[in-house]
Structures are given as C-alpha cells and as structure tokens.
Design a protein around this motif. Structure first.
Motif, PDB file in Angstrom:
ATOM      1  N   LYS A 117       0.843  -1.192   0.000  1.00  0.00           N
ATOM      2  CA  LYS A 117       0.000   0.000   0.000  1.00  0.00           C
ATOM      3  C   LYS A 117       0.878   1.243   0.000  1.00  0.00           C
ATOM      4  O   LYS A 117       1.692   1.438   0.909  1.00  0.00           O
ATOM      5  N   GLY A 118       0.756   2.051  -1.055  1.00  0.00           N
ATOM      6  CA  GLY A 118       1.483   3.311  -1.104  1.00  0.00           C
ATOM      7  C   GLY A 118       0.601   4.445  -0.628  1.00  0.00           C
ATOM      8  O   GLY A 118      -0.502   4.651  -1.127  1.00  0.00           O
ATOM      9  N   TYR A 119       1.083   5.204   0.362  1.00  0.00           N
ATOM     10  CA  TYR A 119       0.295   6.296   0.934  1.00  0.00           C
ATOM     11  C   TYR A 119       0.782   7.660   0.455  1.00  0.00           C
ATOM     12  O   TYR A 119       0.145   8.679   0.766  1.00  0.00           O
ATOM     13  N   GLY A 120       1.880   7.712  -0.290  1.00  0.00           N
ATOM     14  CA  GLY A 120       2.406   8.997  -0.737  1.00  0.00           C
ATOM     15  C   GLY A 120       2.638   9.924   0.427  1.00  0.00           C
ATOM     16  O   GLY A 120       3.237   9.561   1.432  1.00  0.00           O
ATOM     17  N   GLU A 121       2.152  11.148   0.305  1.00  0.00           N
ATOM     18  CA  GLU A 121       2.303  12.135   1.377  1.00  0.00           C
ATOM     19  C   GLU A 121       0.994  12.349   2.136  1.00  0.00           C
ATOM     20  O   GLU A 121       0.804  13.363   2.807  1.00  0.00           O
ATOM     21  N   SER A 122       0.097  11.381   2.066  1.00  0.00           N
ATOM     22  CA  SER A 122      -1.247  11.574   2.642  1.00  0.00           C
ATOM     23  C   SER A 122      -1.287  11.407   4.159  1.00  0.00           C
ATOM     24  O   SER A 122      -2.235  11.842   4.801  1.00  0.00           O
TER      25      SER A 122
END
Length: 603
Positions: free
Chosen positions: A567-572
């Motif tokens: 799971k990639g959350y980026g900068e969230s």
C-alpha cells in the motif's frame, strides 16, 4: 492516634529501662522461681468490627489496633491490666445507581456518582481483671487468658452519603450521626501466646474479643450541618426506603423531632469486635536476690561449610547455582542455591565426609568433597565447585519495546543457520532468560510470543574472550501488534527516486518474515510513506512502487503473496507539520519518509 503513640512509646521506654537494669546483673543468670513474675507486653494488630446494628448502605471496616498489658503472676494465677487504642472506619456499601420517584409518571432518578463524607471511629479501652497461664517445663512457651472489665471511650463514626445528579441538587442516600465522646462500660477477653528466647525477652501473638455496652448515638450532626446547614432537629439515621424490591425516594429516618417518621429515636448500641495482634513481651523477677542462682555456660562448638561456584577460565563467581551436599551413602542432607556472590553458607553442619555437586542451567560443575578432619571448630571450611564448560552463558532479558515492562512467558530462540544450531528457552516473570552460547560463531537472537513483533539481535561470540568473560549480557525487545495499527520499520532506505530494495534494508524486512513465519494465521499490509516534497501523483506512485518492492522481497523468502499486500500512501499521512509549502529541516522531512507494517483486521 496520639493516644496510641503515647502507649507504644511508654512500652518501649519501660522495656528498655528494665533491660538495662537486668544487664547489670552477673552474666548467664537463671531464675530459680520460673512461675512468679511480672510481665509487660506491647502489641500491634488489626481489629475486625462486628457491630450488631444493621444499617442499609452502611458497614464498618477493620483498622489498626495497639495496646499495652501489665501482668503479675503467682504460679498459674495472676492479674492483668490492659490499655488498647483501636481505629475503625464507616463505609458506604451496595449503593444503587437508580431510584424510582413515586410520582404519577414514576420518574427514574439516576446518580452519576456518590459523594461520601465520614469520620473514623476511635475506641480506647482501659480495664483490669484476673489472668490465667500455662507454661512449659523449660519456661520457653506460655499461653495466657485474661478476662477484664473497664471503661471504653468511643468517638467518631459519622458518615453522610449523597447521590450526585447532573444539573440537580444532591440527594441524601444515607446518614448516621456516629458517636460523641461516649464513656461506657466495656469488657474484654484476650488469649495470648508467648515464646521467650531467653529468661526475659519474648515474642507474643494472640487474639481478643471486646464489647462496649449501651453506646448512645451522637446528638451532633457536624457533617450533615456543614453540608446542608444547621437544622432545628437532630438526625440519628437516614436512609432511602425500599418497596417491593424497588428502591424509591421515600426517606426513612430517626430523629428527635415529632412528625418525622418515628420521633425521639436515639439508640443505645452494643459495639463488638475481635482482633489479632503480635508484639514483644518482657518479664522480670523475683525480687529476692537469694533466688538468683548462677549457672555455667557450656562450651559450644559450631562448624560451617562455605561452597563457592566459580568459572575455571575467567575466575568469575556464578550465582544461582544449585548445590547438593550428600553423605557417604548418597543421601542428600542439604540443597541450596548460591547467592549473588556465588556462595552457599551451610551452618551447624556436623563434621563428616561429604560429596558436593552442583549444576548451572543443567550444566554440571566439577564436584568436590570434604573430610572430617578438615572441619574447623567455630570456623569456616571453604570448598569450590568449578564450571569448566567452554561455552559462554548468555544472560538475557526480554521487555516490551519503548518501555521497561518485562515480557514474561516469551519463547527465546538462539539460532545459527550456517551450523544448523538452534536452542530455545522461556523468559521468566521478570523477563529474564539463560542460554548456553557456543564460542567463535554468529547467532540470531529473537523472541516469540503471540501478537508480538520481535527485534532480532545479532550476537557474535568472536568479539568475546572466554578466558576473560563467562557471561554475555543482552536485551531484546518485542512490540505488541494491534489490529490495524502500524509499526514503523527502521533502516528501510531507498536511493533517490528509486524503489529497489537495498542490502541494508533486508535485515529489517527479515524481521517481518520471521514474524509471519511465527504467526501463520496473520495477514499484514506493508505501507510506504513519502514526505511532501514533489507532486502528489509522483509521491503516490513512488510510495506504491517502494511498498511493492518490499512485499516482493518478503514473498521471495517463502511468504505467500496471499498473506501480504502493498500500500502506497504517498504524502497523505504526515506525522508532523511538514505539508506542502511549510518550511522544514531535512530531519523533519525524514520523519515522514518511512515504511510500516500492520496486521490486517479480519472482516
């Protein structure tokens, strides 16, 4: 409490003064008349009230007691005078949270809490009466029965319990006025046992039953008046009623005003209690010096054996070693554990030929023995048990990460995959464990416990010199995994704008592999986070690739892909203020660049 301090201080001064006087006599003296003497006994203990009056919502707790007795005996008969001080405390019990208000609608009254105000009950007894005793032939043990009458001083015990409702006035749930400096006739029966370790000094323990008669309830309402203002009547007892097993707001009370339930209802009560105690006794006499005869102390010889557990190579002592002393027939006459200094002290041992063996963590130490002629009268015979194993001793401790709380009941594994070496043990209640640690090798040390993610510690015994060190001390922590909560993985670093797994990240990912192997029924999510620099879409894609790269490595180690997701959350999900446009240091940005794993909650 002030009276108690005076009693105990008087007892201490009196017994010490008498001890000083007796110390002036010729050493090793013995009383010719063992049955006629004076005795002073100080005691402290716990009192259990047994008040016969039953008040709804009110009970009485036990408390501290202390006292002093003076006895004069003529053979088996004598007299006794006692002073006792006792504390008891009223308490609120079985308070219901609701009442039915008897209106047309039968309104329910809910109480958020209860406010309790109370005063302790202090009781002082002063009395005297006949005493009876029985004693053994050697005068070491005596049992005594005292029957006394006297006066009791009773004060305190007022209690007020209010029900607290939101946005409303408090309601009186129950109240009792207690007692006001009452002086009443009282009786006491006391059974006491004494053990005297010399002619004068001894320890005592026993029990008593005490009764105070016709104790009138107080006419003062100090707590009630302070809380609700002075009233024209005196209230002795108040409680909310109970109709058909349903509590309602009907008030039952006893007071001295006509028209309020039953008027003039002051009661005179009988207050009873039992108690247990222990203390110190001192006896002295007779007064006639002619009755004092001198005896000669016999010459006493004693022998002591001291056994030390020691390492052959480093010379270090070994605590917690089991030591067995056996006679020539193989019978075990003594079992002991060495103390922190690696020693066992065996007192009052008979000189003889003994075999001495020992073991530490199931490893036997080289045995030793004694001969009868070696023992020294009034001295120590020293012997050594030698630990000759070339392995190190790993003394470890498991604890919960980010705290000092020990992790008990964890399976601890020591593993060397190259040599196919694997040993395990369990941590005790303090989180401690012990393992044998072979030399000249590198080992992985980790803990296994349900729902815990363990760190993996590397132990390289090539860094230790067995001729200088026996013990290797190490700590290992494990973090509890909670459903849906992320656990940060350290040292999962990527090159700039890259997402392939670096070599320095593999040891941390191996911990996840180990966790999933130890918990085959658990599925996890591996998440990657970036800082806020760069566009949202770029950070989202980069974090997804990095998470997938970590998942691919874990599945390459034999973990099913069905049990782990990326799971990639980026900068969230930032952990600090460093959003777009907010100036931050590199250290602050680094906080948000992280990889986490969490246990996926079952649906």
């Amino acid at each position: 409490m002030k009276n108690l301090k005076v009693i105990l201080a008087s007892a201490f001064l009196a017994t010490n003064f008498l001890g000083i006087l007796k110390a002036q006599e010729t050493p090793i003296q013995k009383l010719e008349d063992k049955h006629s003497y004076w005795q002073i006994s100080a005691r402290a203990g716990y009192d259990f009230p047994m008040y016969k009056e039953t008040f709804r919502f009110i009970d009485y707790k036990g408390g501290f007691m202390g006292g002093l007795s003076v006895n004069k005996y003529w053979n088996w008969f004598g007299v006794e005078a006692d002073v006792d001080f006792i504390n008891n405390t009223p308490e609120a019990v079985d308070l219901p949270g609701q009442y039915v208000e008897r209106t047309l609608q039968n309104t329910i009254l809910d109480y958020a809490s209860f406010k309790i105000q109370k005063k302790e009950i202090s009781r002082t007894f002063v009395g005297a009466g006949p005493a009876f005793k029985w004693q053994t032939e050697n005068n070491k043990f005596t049992s005594e029965l005292g029957l006394m009458g006297g006066v009791g001083f009773i004060d305190g015990g007022e209690i007020l319990v209010d029900g607290v409702r939101q946005n409303a006035l408090n309601d009186v749930i129950t109240y009792h006025s207690g007692f006001d400096k009452e002086v009443v006739f009282s009786t006491k029966a006391q059974l006491r046992f004494n053990y005297f370790f010399n002619d004068n000094w001894g320890l005592n323990a026993g029990a008593y039953y005490m009764n105070h008669y016709n104790v009138a309830e107080s006419t003062k309402n100090e707590i009630l008046d302070k809380t609700y203002g002075t009233k024209p009547a005196t209230y002795y007892y108040v409680e909310r009623g109970k109709i058909d097993n349903v509590y309602d707001d009907k008030i039952i009370m006893r007071s001295d005003i006509a028209g309020v339930n039953e008027p003039n209802q002051m009661q005179k009560m009988t207050l009873q209690s039992v108690g247990v105690f222990a203390g110190l006794s001192y006896r002295f006499g007779p007064k006639n010096p002619a009755k004092v005869v001198e005896t000669k102390a016999p010459e006493v010889k004693s022998y002591r054996l001291v056994v030390t557990a020691k390492d052959k190579f480093s010379g270090q002592v070994i605590p917690n070693t089991q030591v067995l002393i056996k006679d020539l027939q193989g019978n075990i006459i003594k079992t002991a554990m060495t103390d922190a200094s690696g020693k066992v002290y065996i007192d009052e041992i008979n000189p003889n030929n003994y075999a001495i063996t020992g073991s530490f963590n199931e490893i036997s130490l080289d045995p030793t023995s004694t001969k009868t002629a070696e023992f020294i009268a009034n001295g120590d015979l020293n012997k050594e048990l030698i630990y000759a194993d070339r392995n190190f001793i790993l003394k470890g401790r498991t604890f919960q990460c980010n705290s000092s709380v020990p992790l008990s009941g964890a399976a601890v594994y020591l593993e060397n995959k190259f040599d196919a070496y694997k040993k395990s043990t369990m941590s005790d209640a303090n989180g401690d464990f012990i393992l044998q640690l072979p030399p000249n090798a590198t080992f992985e040390l980790y803990a296994k416990k349900e729902n815990y993610f363990s760190q993996i510690e590397m132990v390289n015994t090539q860094n230790y010199n067995r001729d200088r060190n026996l013990f290797v001390n190490i700590e290992i922590c494990a973090q509890e995994t909670k459903c849906g909560e992320g656990i940060a993985l350290d040292n999962i670093l990527y090159n700039l704008d890259k997402y392939n797994i670096r070599e320095d990240a593999k040891p941390e990912l191996n911990k996840v592999v180990r966790f999933m192997e130890d918990h085959p029924g658990v599925n996890v999510e591996l998440g990657s986070h970036t800082d806020s620099r760069g566009s949202d879409s770029y950070n989202q894609k980069l974090s997804q690739n990095r998470a997938q790269s970590a998942v691919d490595y874990i599945t390459s180690r034999g973990i099913s892909s069905a049990r782990i997701s990326a799971k990639g959350y980026g900068e969230s999900v930032l952990l600090n203020k460093c959003a777009d446009g907010v100036p931050c240091s590199e250290q602050e940005q680094q906080v948000n660049r992280r990889t986490e794993f969490k246990v996926i909650c079952p649906k």
